[in-house]
Design a protein around this motif. Structure first.
Motif, short mmCIF file in Angstrom:
data_model
loop_
_atom_site.label_atom_id
_atom_site.label_comp_id
_atom_site.label_asym_id
_atom_site.label_seq_id
_atom_site.Cartn_x
_atom_site.Cartn_y
_atom_site.Cartn_z
N ASN A 61 44.65 67.78 -17.09
CA ASN A 61 46.03 67.37 -16.78
C ASN A 61 46.17 65.85 -16.74
OD1 ASN A 61 46.98 69.97 -16.63
ND2 ASN A 61 46.77 70.13 -14.40
N GLU A 62 45.19 65.19 -16.13
CA GLU A 62 45.24 63.72 -16.03
C GLU A 62 45.12 63.07 -17.41
OE1 GLU A 62 46.10 62.19 -13.42
OE2 GLU A 62 45.91 63.83 -11.99
N LEU A 63 44.28 63.64 -18.27
CA LEU A 63 44.11 63.06 -19.60
C LEU A 63 45.37 63.24 -20.45
CD1 LEU A 63 40.43 64.07 -20.37
CD2 LEU A 63 41.33 61.74 -20.15
N TYR A 64 46.00 64.39 -20.34
CA TYR A 64 47.26 64.59 -21.07
C TYR A 64 48.35 63.65 -20.54
CZ TYR A 64 45.82 68.58 -23.89
OH TYR A 64 45.21 69.37 -24.83
N ALA A 120 36.11 53.70 -21.24
CA ALA A 120 36.70 53.14 -22.46
C ALA A 120 38.23 53.15 -22.38
CB ALA A 120 36.22 53.95 -23.67
N ILE A 121 38.78 54.22 -21.83
CA ILE A 121 40.24 54.32 -21.67
C ILE A 121 40.73 53.18 -20.77
CG2 ILE A 121 42.10 55.68 -20.64
CD1 ILE A 121 40.54 58.19 -21.48
N VAL A 133 43.46 54.11 -26.67
CA VAL A 133 43.56 54.90 -25.44
C VAL A 133 43.76 56.37 -25.79
CG1 VAL A 133 45.03 55.40 -23.45
CG2 VAL A 133 44.40 53.05 -23.95
N ASN A 134 44.64 56.60 -26.74
CA ASN A 134 44.91 57.97 -27.19
C ASN A 134 43.67 58.59 -27.84
OD1 ASN A 134 47.04 60.09 -27.66
ND2 ASN A 134 46.40 59.76 -29.78
N TYR A 135 42.95 57.79 -28.64
CA TYR A 135 41.73 58.27 -29.32
C TYR A 135 40.64 58.62 -28.30
CZ TYR A 135 37.50 58.21 -32.16
OH TYR A 135 36.30 58.54 -32.75
N SER A 136 40.41 57.74 -27.34
CA SER A 136 39.39 57.97 -26.31
C SER A 136 39.76 59.16 -25.43
CB SER A 136 39.20 56.72 -25.44
OG SER A 136 38.68 55.66 -26.21
N SER A 137 41.06 59.35 -25.21
CA SER A 137 41.53 60.49 -24.42
C SER A 137 41.20 61.80 -25.14
CB SER A 137 43.03 60.39 -24.15
OG SER A 137 43.32 59.27 -23.37
N ASN A 138 41.39 61.81 -26.47
CA ASN A 138 41.06 62.99 -27.25
C ASN A 138 39.55 63.29 -27.21
OD1 ASN A 138 43.68 63.58 -28.07
ND2 ASN A 138 43.56 62.23 -29.86
#
Length: 209
Positions: A61-64, A120-121, A133-138
Motif C-alpha cells: 500500500n505504501e509503495l503504491y 534508492a526511492i 522513483v517510479n522505477y525503484s518502486s516497481n
C-alpha cells in the motif's frame, strides 16, 4: 523354553502387563511431544507467516502511494517529497516489526534488497527524479511478490509438518487403545485365575469310649 516353564502363568501375565504398560507410557510421551511440536508449528504459522503477510500488504500500500504521488501532476516537487517521505517513514516502522519475526535465509536476502530499493526511492525523491522513483518502486513491489511467495511456501511446509504430526498422534492413539484392550484382558485373566487350594484333613480325635 525351559526357563519360561519355571514361571507360573500369573508371573508370565504380569511380565506381559509390565511390557504393555511401558509401551503405553512411551506412546503417550511421543504423543505429548508431537502435540508440543504441532503447537509450535501453529504459532510459527501465525506469528512468522500470517502476521508477516499483513506487513507485506502494508508495504504494498505504501509503495503504491509513492508511485501515485510521484506521477501526480497536481502536486509540486515539495509536496511530492513530503508525501513520499511520510510513506517511507511508515515503511521503516513496519521494518521494525518485520525484523522481530523469524526470517529464513532467502527472506533475509529479499528483505535486504527491498530495503535497498527503499533507500534508492528516498535518494531519488530528494533529487526530484520521479521517473526513477517510479522505477525503484516497481522493483520493490517485485521483491514483495517474492517475499509473499516465501511466506506461502513456508506456511505450507509448516502446515504439512503439523498434519503429519497429527496423523502420527492418531496412529499412536489407536495403538494405545489396542494396548489398553490387551491390558484389560490380562487384568481380567489375573482376577479370574485362582490358586489351587490345598486342603489338609486333620485326623479326627479318637473317641474315648
Amino acid at each position: 523354553m525351559k526357563d519360561l516353564k519355571k514361571y507360573s502363568n500369573k508371573t508370565k501375565a504380569a511380565f506381559v502387563l509390565l511390557i504393555v504398560m511401558f509401551i503405553i507410557l512411551l506412546s503417550n510421551f511421543n504423543t505429548l511431544q508431537n502435540s508440543k511440536k504441532t503447537n509450535e508449528d501453529i504459532n510459527t504459522i501465525y506469528n512468522d507467516r500470517l502476521v508477516v503477510a499483513r506487513y507485506i500488504f502494508q508495504y504494498t500500500n505504501e509503495l503504491y502511494s509513492i508511485k501515485a504521488n510521484a506521477v501526480e501532476a497536481k502536486l509540486n516537487d515539495t509536496q511530492k517529497k513530503e508525501q513520499i517521505t511520510a510513506a517511507l517513514k511508515n515503511i521503516q516502522n513496519i521494518n521494525k516489526l518485520y525484523l522481530k519475526t523469524v526470517l529464513t535465509p532467502k527472506e533475509k536476502t529479499s528483505l535486504v534488497a527491498f530495503l535497498a530499493s527503499c533507500s534508492a526511492i528516498n535518494k531519488e525523491a530528494k533529487n526530484k527524479n520521479w521517473k526513477q522513483v517510479n522505477y525503484s518502486s516497481n522493483q520493490a513491489l517485485q521483491i514483495l511478490e517474492l517475499l509473499s511467495q516465501i511466506q506461502s511456501k513456508e506456511g505450507k511446509s509448516k502446515l504439512t509438518h503439523s498434519n503429519t504430526l497429527h496423523n502420527d498422534n492418531n496412529l499412536l492413539g489407536q495403538l494405545q487403545i489396542a494396548l489398553l484392550v490387551v491390558l484389560g484382558g490380562i487384568t481380567l485373566y489375573l482376577l479370574m485365575s485362582k490358586k489351587n487350594k490345598i486342603t489338609i484333613k486333620l485326623p479326627e480325635p479318637q473317641s474315648m469310649n
